[in-house]
Design an enzyme around this catalytic site. Structure first.
Site, PDB file in Angstrom:
ATOM      1  N   LYS A 116      13.064 -48.908  39.464  1.00  0.00           N
ATOM      2  CA  LYS A 116      14.445 -48.456  39.209  1.00  0.00           C
ATOM      3  C   LYS A 116      15.292 -49.558  38.574  1.00  0.00           C
ATOM      4  O   LYS A 116      15.999 -49.330  37.612  1.00  0.00           O
ATOM      5  CB  LYS A 116      15.127 -47.985  40.509  1.00  0.00           C
ATOM      6  CG  LYS A 116      14.396 -46.877  41.240  1.00  0.00           C
ATOM      7  CD  LYS A 116      15.190 -46.346  42.424  1.00  0.00           C
ATOM      8  CE  LYS A 116      15.432 -47.355  43.539  1.00  0.00           C
ATOM      9  NZ  LYS A 116      14.223 -47.786  44.258  1.00  0.00           N
ATOM     10  N   ARG A 139       6.748 -59.158  43.639  1.00  0.00           N
ATOM     11  CA  ARG A 139       8.036 -59.027  42.935  1.00  0.00           C
ATOM     12  C   ARG A 139       8.855 -60.309  43.067  1.00  0.00           C
ATOM     13  O   ARG A 139       8.938 -60.911  44.128  1.00  0.00           O
ATOM     14  CB  ARG A 139       8.809 -57.847  43.499  1.00  0.00           C
ATOM     15  CG  ARG A 139      10.162 -57.683  42.845  1.00  0.00           C
ATOM     16  CD  ARG A 139      10.687 -56.303  42.988  1.00  0.00           C
ATOM     17  NE  ARG A 139      11.172 -56.016  44.330  1.00  0.00           N
ATOM     18  CZ  ARG A 139      11.831 -54.891  44.636  1.00  0.00           C
ATOM     19  NH1 ARG A 139      12.046 -53.983  43.704  1.00  0.00           N
ATOM     20  NH2 ARG A 139      12.236 -54.696  45.866  1.00  0.00           N
ATOM     21  N   ARG A 161      12.786 -61.754  47.310  1.00  0.00           N
ATOM     22  CA  ARG A 161      13.827 -61.220  48.188  1.00  0.00           C
ATOM     23  C   ARG A 161      13.401 -61.323  49.644  1.00  0.00           C
ATOM     24  O   ARG A 161      12.239 -61.134  49.965  1.00  0.00           O
ATOM     25  CB  ARG A 161      14.082 -59.747  47.837  1.00  0.00           C
ATOM     26  CG  ARG A 161      15.057 -59.571  46.722  1.00  0.00           C
ATOM     27  CD  ARG A 161      15.098 -58.175  46.218  1.00  0.00           C
ATOM     28  NE  ARG A 161      15.163 -57.148  47.259  1.00  0.00           N
ATOM     29  CZ  ARG A 161      15.328 -55.855  47.003  1.00  0.00           C
ATOM     30  NH1 ARG A 161      15.449 -55.448  45.761  1.00  0.00           N
ATOM     31  NH2 ARG A 161      15.375 -54.973  47.964  1.00  0.00           N
ATOM     32  N   ARG A 196      10.847 -49.820  55.112  1.00  0.00           N
ATOM     33  CA  ARG A 196      11.592 -49.300  53.954  1.00  0.00           C
ATOM     34  C   ARG A 196      10.953 -48.017  53.421  1.00  0.00           C
ATOM     35  O   ARG A 196      11.646 -47.094  53.004  1.00  0.00           O
ATOM     36  CB  ARG A 196      11.688 -50.371  52.863  1.00  0.00           C
ATOM     37  CG  ARG A 196      12.637 -51.498  53.272  1.00  0.00           C
ATOM     38  CD  ARG A 196      12.452 -52.738  52.451  1.00  0.00           C
ATOM     39  NE  ARG A 196      12.920 -52.614  51.098  1.00  0.00           N
ATOM     40  CZ  ARG A 196      12.577 -53.442  50.113  1.00  0.00           C
ATOM     41  NH1 ARG A 196      11.777 -54.449  50.355  1.00  0.00           N
ATOM     42  NH2 ARG A 196      13.054 -53.263  48.915  1.00  0.00           N
ATOM     43  N   ARG A 240      21.197 -42.681  48.907  1.00  0.00           N
ATOM     44  CA  ARG A 240      19.927 -42.815  49.631  1.00  0.00           C
ATOM     45  C   ARG A 240      19.865 -41.873  50.830  1.00  0.00           C
ATOM     46  O   ARG A 240      18.855 -41.857  51.525  1.00  0.00           O
ATOM     47  CB  ARG A 240      19.790 -44.247  50.126  1.00  0.00           C
ATOM     48  CG  ARG A 240      18.925 -45.129  49.230  1.00  0.00           C
ATOM     49  CD  ARG A 240      18.884 -46.490  49.884  1.00  0.00           C
ATOM     50  NE  ARG A 240      17.751 -47.279  49.518  1.00  0.00           N
ATOM     51  CZ  ARG A 240      17.781 -48.262  48.633  1.00  0.00           C
ATOM     52  NH1 ARG A 240      18.865 -48.534  47.971  1.00  0.00           N
ATOM     53  NH2 ARG A 240      16.699 -48.987  48.416  1.00  0.00           N
TER      54      ARG A 240
HETATM   55  P1  AMP Z   1      17.426 -52.158  47.060  1.00  0.00           P
HETATM   56  O1  AMP Z   1      17.793 -53.421  46.380  1.00  0.00           O
HETATM   57  O2  AMP Z   1      17.939 -50.939  46.361  1.00  0.00           O
HETATM   58  O3  AMP Z   1      15.943 -52.060  47.365  1.00  0.00           O
HETATM   59  O4  AMP Z   1      18.174 -52.180  48.481  1.00  0.00           O
HETATM   60  C1  AMP Z   1      17.880 -53.168  49.448  1.00  0.00           C
HETATM   61  C2  AMP Z   1      18.441 -52.771  50.803  1.00  0.00           C
HETATM   62  O5  AMP Z   1      19.859 -52.628  50.703  1.00  0.00           O
HETATM   63  C3  AMP Z   1      17.953 -51.458  51.379  1.00  0.00           C
HETATM   64  O6  AMP Z   1      16.702 -51.577  52.037  1.00  0.00           O
HETATM   65  C4  AMP Z   1      19.092 -51.136  52.354  1.00  0.00           C
HETATM   66  O7  AMP Z   1      19.014 -51.936  53.519  1.00  0.00           O
HETATM   67  C5  AMP Z   1      20.313 -51.595  51.564  1.00  0.00           C
HETATM   68  N1  AMP Z   1      20.868 -50.506  50.728  1.00  0.00           N
HETATM   69  C6  AMP Z   1      20.921 -50.464  49.365  1.00  0.00           C
HETATM   70  N2  AMP Z   1      21.489 -49.335  48.936  1.00  0.00           N
HETATM   71  C7  AMP Z   1      21.804 -48.623  50.039  1.00  0.00           C
HETATM   72  C8  AMP Z   1      22.400 -47.350  50.267  1.00  0.00           C
HETATM   73  N3  AMP Z   1      22.769 -46.565  49.246  1.00  0.00           N
HETATM   74  N4  AMP Z   1      22.574 -46.945  51.554  1.00  0.00           N
HETATM   75  C9  AMP Z   1      22.199 -47.717  52.586  1.00  0.00           C
HETATM   76  N5  AMP Z   1      21.623 -48.920  52.457  1.00  0.00           N
HETATM   77  C10 AMP Z   1      21.420 -49.380  51.191  1.00  0.00           C
END
Ligand code: AMP
Length: 213
Positions: free
Chosen positions: A13, A123, A156, A167, A88
């Site tokens: 993404k 990653r 990360r 996740r 999400r």
């Molecule tokens: P990402 O970088 O999109 O993989 O997001 C990393 C982490 O941020 C996720 O595992 C959640 O803990 C948090 N997070 C990101 N976007 C959301 C969202 N829309 N709702 C809730 N938690 C989020």
């Protein structure tokens, strides 16, 4: 063009959102990046979100919904935006509707769980500009440094073998229903991102969107 990118963690993404952002000349907004920035700056949101993100859980809806709605009201979103990582949950998707934010296209990237687990360990992202790499499938030509800005490439904190399982579980339980929500509305397109290079996934994405490149 108001767009949402759906898919499991490390489905591509973030990488594809950069291409879309360039093509449509609209901002790519990653809620994960916003939260990580808040954590590193030690803001109130960052303090509240840290334990969730580190455990591979979702940050509660009430912390994230207003933040995104406010962000989408900014001047740079007037011609559209690409949401990477939001919504999400179903309440997050409903919040967009309730605020009169009508989405034109939702792109869902499908990648099997076993591949996600492999991808996550390799990653890397730039700690300065956020560009995303993979040690095997998409390495930086500058080794441990970002090709674009020279920043340091880091892993990360939540890209660990332990956290990825949580996740993925959260993704199947909470986020997968969001694609059904948009399928019913008729604006969902799906892209098979499994066992494909970044370029091959891009080609499939442009085709699904009906964009000639
Ligand atoms: P990402 O970088 O999109 O993989 O997001 C990393 C982490 O941020 C996720 O595992 C959640 O803990 C948090 N997070 C990101 N976007 C959301 C969202 N829309 N709702 C809730 N938690 C989020």
């Amino acid at each position: 063009m108001k767009m949402i990118l759906l898919g499991p963690p490390a489905a591509g993404k973030g990488t594809q959102s950069a291409y879309l952002s360039e093509h449509y000349n609209i901002p790519a907004i990653s809620t994960g990046s916003i939260i990580r920035r808040n954590i590193s700056e030690g803001t109130e949101l960052g303090k509240k979100a840290k334990s969730y993100i580190e455990a591979g859980k979702l940050v509660p809806d009430e912390l994230i919904i207003d933040l995104v709605i406010n962000r989408l009201a900014a001047e740079d979103c007037k011609d559209g935006f690409i949401l990477d990582g939001f919504p999400r949950t179903l309440p997050q998707a409903e919040a967009l509707d309730k605020n009169g934010i009508n989405i034109d296209k939702v792109v869902e990237f499908n990648v099997p769980d076993e591949e996600i687990i492999e991808r996550i360990s390799g990653r890397r992202s730039c700690d300065s500009c956020g560009a995303i790499y993979h040690v095997i499938s998409n390495p930086s030509k500058k080794g441990n440094l970002c090709e674009k800005c020279g920043g340091k490439l880091v892993q990360r904190a939540d890209d660990t073998a332990k956290t990825v399982r949580s996740r993925l579980e959260v993704y199947h339980k909470e986020t997968k229903p969001v694609s059904g929500y948009y399928k019913e509305k008729g604006n969902l397109v799906t892209v098979d991102g499994g066992r494909r290079s970044v370029e091959e996934t891009s080609v499939a994405m442009w085709k699904a969107l009906g964009v000639e490149r």
